[in-house]
Design a protein around this motif. Structure first.
Motif, short mmCIF file in Angstrom:
data_model
loop_
_atom_site.label_atom_id
_atom_site.label_comp_id
_atom_site.label_asym_id
_atom_site.label_seq_id
_atom_site.Cartn_x
_atom_site.Cartn_y
_atom_site.Cartn_z
N LEU A 21 -0.83 20.64 26.10
CA LEU A 21 -0.67 20.29 27.50
C LEU A 21 -1.65 19.16 27.81
CD1 LEU A 21 0.48 20.76 30.33
CD2 LEU A 21 -1.34 22.45 30.69
N THR A 219 9.95 24.43 27.05
CA THR A 219 8.67 23.77 27.30
C THR A 219 8.82 22.82 28.48
OG1 THR A 219 8.22 23.84 24.93
CG2 THR A 219 6.81 22.43 26.26
N ASN A 223 3.78 18.21 28.46
CA ASN A 223 3.47 18.78 27.15
C ASN A 223 3.89 17.82 26.05
OD1 ASN A 223 2.42 21.71 26.92
ND2 ASN A 223 3.86 21.79 28.65
#
Length: 301
Positions: A21, A219, A223
């Motif tokens: 992240l 996701t 990221n």
């Protein structure tokens, strides 16, 4: 099946092997960046040195600073930024536009906001091989209209470098590189070939997606996903909103990397020489002695 079709089929999909992240941090003069490559946990992903998602609002920005030994790729997402350098290049790029700058043996430039509000974009640093580190600086600027696009089955791609869905970029890359900006509508799916010997990653700009394995957890934005071995990537948008991400791949240089801030060479001796060259306005930095960007002068640099 024709040979061309065979090369466009993903037989061994790459899986996601690591996920990061990108958290906000301060850079330049009051600018905010989300750095994914080039931070403590991931200092280098051959041949990629840095990936920043930047956000700047005037008078913040990146005033006069040097580079040597690599290329910077700036891709605007929102607003506009003006680039100036001591080779006489000056240009403003807006949303969807691209600047591909080869620092080579040396460049000093500035990158400053050119519009009201917040300017957002991506900057990728691509390493140069030892044989190319001291080439003459170069500058490629491409408008959004000049970046090839292709669409199919709910998938749209802008081909910044490389090839996707039959569209091919005109950008010349000294370090072989692919750079693709994908947008998938809800429920869309795409597979994209990647040379098996290359390193590759995904950075998510908007929405959420499933990467590498249809049963993997989705996701979300900001990221970075490092991809493992294989000949391509599979992506699913199982959400009800658009998914936008970049897919970047490059041929590893497999050479030593010694970095000192904006200078990237192969040995400490070369770094020491670079610092000496910059301090003494020599060996590629001669024009830095008397040059200041217009933005830098206005800020007192």
């Amino acid at each position: 099946m024709p040979e061309k079709e065979i090369h466009n089929v993903v037989i061994h999909p790459r899986l996601v092997v690591r996920k990061f992240l990108a958290r906000p941090q301060h850079e330049g003069l009051g600018a905010i960046v989300r750095r994914s490559i080039g931070r403590f946990e991931l200092k280098y992903f051959d041949p990629f040195l840095v990936l920043d998602e930047f956000s700047v609002t005037a008078p913040a920005g990146f005033p006069d600073h040097p580079h040597r030994g690599f290329e910077t790729v700036t891709y605007m997402l929102q607003g506009s930024v003006t680039h100036e350098d001591f080779e006489g290049h000056k240009g403003t790029i807006g949303a969807g536009d691209l600047q591909w700058m080869t620092a080579g043996r040396g460049i000093v430039h500035s990158e400053m906001p050119a519009a009201q509000g917040t300017q957002k974009g991506l900057q990728l640093w691509i390493n140069l091989s030892s044989k190319n580190k001291m080439i003459e600086p170069n500058y490629q600027e491409v408008s959004s209209k000049g970046i090839p696009e292709a669409s199919k089955d709910g998938v749209r791609v802008k081909v910044i470098a490389g090839e996707a869905l039959g569209a091919k970029s005109p950008i010349y890359t000294r370090t072989p590189t692919m750079y693709l900006d994908f947008t998938l509508k809800p429920k869309a799916y795409v597979q994209q070939p990647i040379p098996s010997s290359w390193n590759a990653f995904v950075y998510i700009l908007e929405g959420e997606g499933v990467f590498g394995n249809s049963k993997a957890t989705s996701t979300t934005e900001h990221n970075l996903l490092l991809l493992g071995y294989g000949d391509g990537l599979e992506v699913w948008n199982k959400s009800g909103k658009p998914l936008r991400f970049i897919l970047v791949g490059g041929e590893p240089l497999s050479e030593p990397v010694v970095q000192f801030g904006p200078f990237v060479m192969n040995t400490q001796e070369e770094i020491d020489q670079t610092i000496d060259d910059f301090d003494n306005y020599s060996n590629g930095f001669e024009k830095a002695r008397h040059w200041r960007s217009e933005a830098g002068i206005s800020l007192g640099f």
